[in-house]
Design a protein around this motif. Structure first.
Motif, mmCIF file in Angstrom:
data_model
loop_
_atom_site.group_PDB
_atom_site.id
_atom_site.type_symbol
_atom_site.label_atom_id
_atom_site.label_comp_id
_atom_site.label_asym_id
_atom_site.label_seq_id
_atom_site.Cartn_x
_atom_site.Cartn_y
_atom_site.Cartn_z
ATOM 1 N N ALA A 1 0.809 -1.220 0.000
ATOM 2 C CA ALA A 1 0.000 0.000 0.000
ATOM 3 C C ALA A 1 0.840 1.267 0.000
ATOM 4 N N ASP A 2 1.995 1.228 0.688
ATOM 5 C CA ASP A 2 2.795 2.438 0.805
ATOM 6 C C ASP A 2 3.487 2.821 -0.494
ATOM 7 N N THR A 3 3.469 1.943 -1.504
ATOM 8 C CA THR A 3 4.062 2.288 -2.794
ATOM 9 C C THR A 3 3.041 2.927 -3.731
ATOM 10 N N GLY A 4 1.775 2.896 -3.349
ATOM 11 C CA GLY A 4 0.729 3.533 -4.144
ATOM 12 C C GLY A 4 0.459 4.942 -3.649
ATOM 13 N N SER A 5 -0.504 5.607 -4.282
ATOM 14 C CA SER A 5 -0.839 6.976 -3.892
ATOM 15 C C SER A 5 -2.129 7.067 -3.096
ATOM 16 N N PHE A 6 -2.891 5.960 -3.016
ATOM 17 C CA PHE A 6 -4.080 5.971 -2.178
ATOM 18 C C PHE A 6 -4.387 4.559 -1.707
ATOM 19 N N ILE A 7 -5.150 4.476 -0.617
ATOM 20 C CA ILE A 7 -5.586 3.188 -0.094
ATOM 21 C C ILE A 7 -7.103 3.168 -0.063
ATOM 22 N N ILE A 8 -7.669 1.975 0.072
ATOM 23 C CA ILE A 8 -9.114 1.812 0.090
ATOM 24 C C ILE A 8 -9.557 1.546 1.529
ATOM 25 N N PRO A 9 -10.401 2.404 2.091
ATOM 26 C CA PRO A 9 -10.872 2.169 3.457
ATOM 27 C C PRO A 9 -11.931 1.082 3.497
ATOM 28 N N SER A 10 -12.235 0.600 4.691
ATOM 29 C CA SER A 10 -13.403 -0.257 4.879
ATOM 30 C C SER A 10 -14.642 0.626 4.761
ATOM 31 N N ILE A 11 -15.659 0.153 4.040
ATOM 32 C CA ILE A 11 -16.795 1.015 3.699
ATOM 33 C C ILE A 11 -18.117 0.392 4.124
ATOM 34 N N VAL A 12 -18.988 1.245 4.646
ATOM 35 C CA VAL A 12 -20.388 0.891 4.880
ATOM 36 C C VAL A 12 -21.219 1.843 4.024
ATOM 37 N N ARG A 13 -21.998 1.301 3.107
ATOM 38 C CA ARG A 13 -22.793 2.126 2.192
ATOM 39 C C ARG A 13 -24.273 1.902 2.471
ATOM 40 N N ARG A 14 -24.967 3.010 2.716
ATOM 41 C CA ARG A 14 -26.418 2.989 2.915
ATOM 42 C C ARG A 14 -27.030 4.048 1.998
ATOM 43 N N GLY A 15 -27.195 3.701 0.738
ATOM 44 C CA GLY A 15 -27.691 4.676 -0.216
ATOM 45 C C GLY A 15 -26.689 5.812 -0.342
ATOM 46 N N GLY A 16 -27.147 7.027 -0.079
ATOM 47 C CA GLY A 16 -26.269 8.185 -0.160
ATOM 48 C C GLY A 16 -25.325 8.322 1.016
ATOM 49 N N LEU A 17 -25.563 7.561 2.073
ATOM 50 C CA LEU A 17 -24.697 7.611 3.252
ATOM 51 C C LEU A 17 -23.517 6.671 3.045
ATOM 52 N N LEU A 18 -22.318 7.227 3.121
ATOM 53 C CA LEU A 18 -21.101 6.445 2.927
ATOM 54 C C LEU A 18 -20.185 6.665 4.120
ATOM 55 N N LEU A 19 -19.941 5.581 4.861
ATOM 56 C CA LEU A 19 -19.080 5.637 6.038
ATOM 57 C C LEU A 19 -17.791 4.897 5.724
ATOM 58 N N ALA A 20 -16.660 5.584 5.879
ATOM 59 C CA ALA A 20 -15.367 4.989 5.556
ATOM 60 C C ALA A 20 -14.481 4.951 6.795
ATOM 61 N N VAL A 21 -13.790 3.823 6.969
ATOM 62 C CA VAL A 21 -12.926 3.628 8.132
ATOM 63 C C VAL A 21 -11.542 3.207 7.661
ATOM 64 N N SER A 22 -10.518 3.858 8.185
ATOM 65 C CA SER A 22 -9.150 3.492 7.851
ATOM 66 C C SER A 22 -8.249 3.682 9.060
ATOM 67 N N THR A 23 -7.276 2.813 9.199
ATOM 68 C CA THR A 23 -6.239 2.983 10.218
ATOM 69 C C THR A 23 -4.919 3.355 9.543
ATOM 70 N N SER A 24 -4.990 3.861 8.300
ATOM 71 C CA SER A 24 -3.798 4.227 7.511
ATOM 72 C C SER A 24 -2.852 3.050 7.331
ATOM 73 N N GLY A 25 -3.437 1.862 7.283
ATOM 74 C CA GLY A 25 -2.644 0.665 7.062
ATOM 75 C C GLY A 25 -2.094 0.025 8.319
ATOM 76 N N ALA A 26 -2.291 0.648 9.482
ATOM 77 C CA ALA A 26 -1.717 0.117 10.723
ATOM 78 C C ALA A 26 -2.383 -1.176 11.156
ATOM 79 N N SER A 27 -3.709 -1.272 10.988
ATOM 80 C CA SER A 27 -4.418 -2.475 11.432
ATOM 81 C C SER A 27 -5.693 -2.669 10.632
ATOM 82 N N PRO A 28 -5.612 -3.377 9.513
ATOM 83 C CA PRO A 28 -6.832 -3.684 8.752
ATOM 84 C C PRO A 28 -7.880 -4.405 9.593
ATOM 85 N N ALA A 29 -7.436 -5.215 10.544
ATOM 86 C CA ALA A 29 -8.377 -5.945 11.399
ATOM 87 C C ALA A 29 -9.225 -4.984 12.219
ATOM 88 N N LEU A 30 -8.621 -3.910 12.710
ATOM 89 C CA LEU A 30 -9.379 -2.921 13.470
ATOM 90 C C LEU A 30 -10.373 -2.206 12.570
#
Length: 217
Positions: A107-136
């Motif tokens: 991931a650190d060799t790219g320019s962006f990462i993909i967060p964990s996402i919850v999508r509810r229609g127009g509501l988009l919730l994104a969660v990221s630990t900046s790569g520190a812990s995908p499990a979290l």
């Protein structure tokens, strides 16, 4: 650890290239299709799920090894092969063209990462630990899925419809913002997106009364 800048991109009808044909690539493709992107997959072999998408015309597949020109005109590029050297070349090619690139295995060799996402229609919730812990990230995503159920799809649509109507009213901007904040306390049984204009007007009138009552206290 990289410090990422959060942003929401509109990729609807934009070319996005996913290089790779396995499960990782399939997850990238799924998210892109949900966002309305025009997806091109480049891989000499693809999964059954990707094949199904190609057969119904949801994606375009180039069944061969990656070539540099495959990413010409792309808005986003995803390096999702099982070959680290290939992914590194894809990242280099994308950066040379100033195209944002996501690299699955580094991931650190790219320019962006993909967060964990919850999508509810127009509501988009994104969660990221900046790569520190995908499990979290996944744990928090599951908590958000429980907290914000499918009813929020109807809710966000209702709020959007209400906002359109309130913005057409001949009142000052401060009053519009106050009305929209007041709407957040409207109970779920009032989130009717199929009501006629008279019903919308009555609903807005109720909001005005509630707001006026608060101003008088």
């Amino acid at each position: 650890m990289n410090r990422y800048y959060p942003i929401m991109l509109n990729v609807e009808e934009c070319k996005c290239v996913v290089v790779g044909g396995g499960s990782v690539a399939a997850r990238k493709v799924e998210g892109l299709l949900e966002s309305g992107a025009e997806v091109v997959v480049v891989s000499p072999a693809i999964s059954a799920g990707l094949r199904d998408l190609a057969n119904v015309g949801a994606i375009r597949v180039i069944e061969r090894e990656y070539l540099e020109q495959d990413i010409d005109g792309a808005q986003l590029v995803f390096a999702a092969t099982d070959q680290r050297t290939t992914n590194a070349k894809i990242a280099k090619d994308a950066r040379s063209r100033m195209i944002p690139v996501n690299v699955a295995d580094a991931a650190d060799t790219g320019s962006f990462i993909i967060p964990s996402i919850v999508r509810r229609g127009g509501l988009l919730l994104a969660v990221s630990t900046s790569g520190a812990s995908p499990a979290l990230s996944i744990r928090i995503k599951k908590e958000l899925e429980q907290r914000y159920g499918q009813e929020y799809e109807s809710y966000t649509k209702w709020l959007g419809n209400l906002r359109i109507r309130i913005n057409k009213m001949e009142i000052d901007e401060r009053k519009r913002r106050e009305l929209l904040r007041e709407a957040l306390d409207i109970p779920p049984d009032s989130w009717n997106n199929d009501q006629d204009e008279e019903a919308w007007e009555r609903q807005i009138a109720v909001l005005m009364q509630r707001l006026h009552g608060r101003d008088c206290t």
